[in-house]
Design a protein around this motif. Structure first.
Motif, PDB file in Angstrom:
ATOM      1  N   ALA A 254       0.833  -1.207   0.000  1.00 18.95           N
ATOM      2  CA  ALA A 254       0.000   0.000   0.000  1.00 18.95           C
ATOM      3  C   ALA A 254       0.868   1.258   0.000  1.00 18.95           C
ATOM      4  N   LEU A 255       1.904   1.279   0.824  1.00 22.66           N
ATOM      5  CA  LEU A 255       2.796   2.440   0.869  1.00 22.66           C
ATOM      6  C   LEU A 255       3.486   2.669  -0.469  1.00 22.66           C
ATOM      7  N   ALA A 256       3.839   1.592  -1.158  1.00 23.41           N
ATOM      8  CA  ALA A 256       4.485   1.734  -2.469  1.00 23.41           C
ATOM      9  C   ALA A 256       3.542   2.419  -3.453  1.00 23.41           C
ATOM     10  N   PHE A 257       2.303   1.986  -3.492  1.00 21.48           N
ATOM     11  CA  PHE A 257       1.347   2.596  -4.431  1.00 21.48           C
ATOM     12  C   PHE A 257       1.055   4.051  -4.074  1.00 21.48           C
ATOM     13  N   VAL A 258       0.915   4.345  -2.784  1.00 21.21           N
ATOM     14  CA  VAL A 258       0.658   5.716  -2.358  1.00 21.21           C
ATOM     15  C   VAL A 258       1.859   6.607  -2.684  1.00 21.21           C
ATOM     16  N   ALA A 259       3.060   6.055  -2.548  1.00 23.71           N
ATOM     17  CA  ALA A 259       4.279   6.841  -2.769  1.00 23.71           C
ATOM     18  C   ALA A 259       4.420   7.327  -4.210  1.00 23.71           C
ATOM     19  N   PHE A 260       3.791   6.664  -5.162  1.00 26.17           N
ATOM     20  CA  PHE A 260       3.849   7.148  -6.541  1.00 26.17           C
ATOM     21  C   PHE A 260       3.107   8.475  -6.680  1.00 26.17           C
ATOM     22  N   GLY A 261       2.085   8.700  -5.884  1.00 31.88           N
ATOM     23  CA  GLY A 261       1.348   9.959  -5.914  1.00 31.88           C
ATOM     24  C   GLY A 261       1.856  10.965  -4.899  1.00 31.88           C
TER      25      GLY A 261
END
Length: 147
Positions: A96-103
């Motif tokens: 989840a943190l990886a996906f959020v970090a793209f934004g």
């Protein structure tokens, strides 16, 4: 089953280490490529380090975490189910943190910190499985102990 638990938890720890190595390889390669004239823009697909980081993080470690959680119910490791569930939760949080970090790139720092926590917790789970097995029944009363 204790051995399977220990191996799976150890492989997750090893996977986190390989993740760190892969992302370092990916970005140091990218920096070298930029120095050599490569332009990194929205069409850049990354390199082998980025690919390894993505594959191990999105496929290998989650599968290992699911297997660890399943095995934990049969391994009779003291606190094994709890530690396997924590590992599983940390892996889910990591994705989840990886996906959020793209934004929100600042969240990438939490992604890195969570990786260190996952490394420690999975290592702890592996160590717990190397101790003496938990007896199938621990129904000892005070009267039995005095006899």
């Amino acid at each position: 089953m204790r051995s399977a638990y220990r191996v799976l938890a150890g492989l997750i720890s090893l996977g986190v280490l390989v993740q760190a190595m892969a992302i370092a390889l990916g970005w140091f390669t990218a920096i070298k490529d930029v120095d050599d004239g490569l332009v990194i823009d929205k069409n850049y697909d990354g390199n082998i380090g980025h690919s390894l980081h993505g594959t191990i993080g999105m496929m290998v470690i989650p599968i290992l975490a699911i297997l660890l959680l399943i095995v934990s119910f049969f391994a009779h490791v003291p606190g094994g189910v709890k530690w396997a569930a924590i590992v599983f939760g940390l892996v889910a949080l990591q994705i989840a943190l990886a996906f959020v970090a793209f934004g929100a790139p600042a969240v990438g720092a939490l992604h890195g910190a969570n990786a260190l926590v996952l490394l420690g917790v999975s290592g702890m789970a592996a160590r717990r499985a190397s101790g003496p097995p938990t007896p199938a029944t621990t129904d000892t009363t005070a009267t039995e102990a005095t006899i």
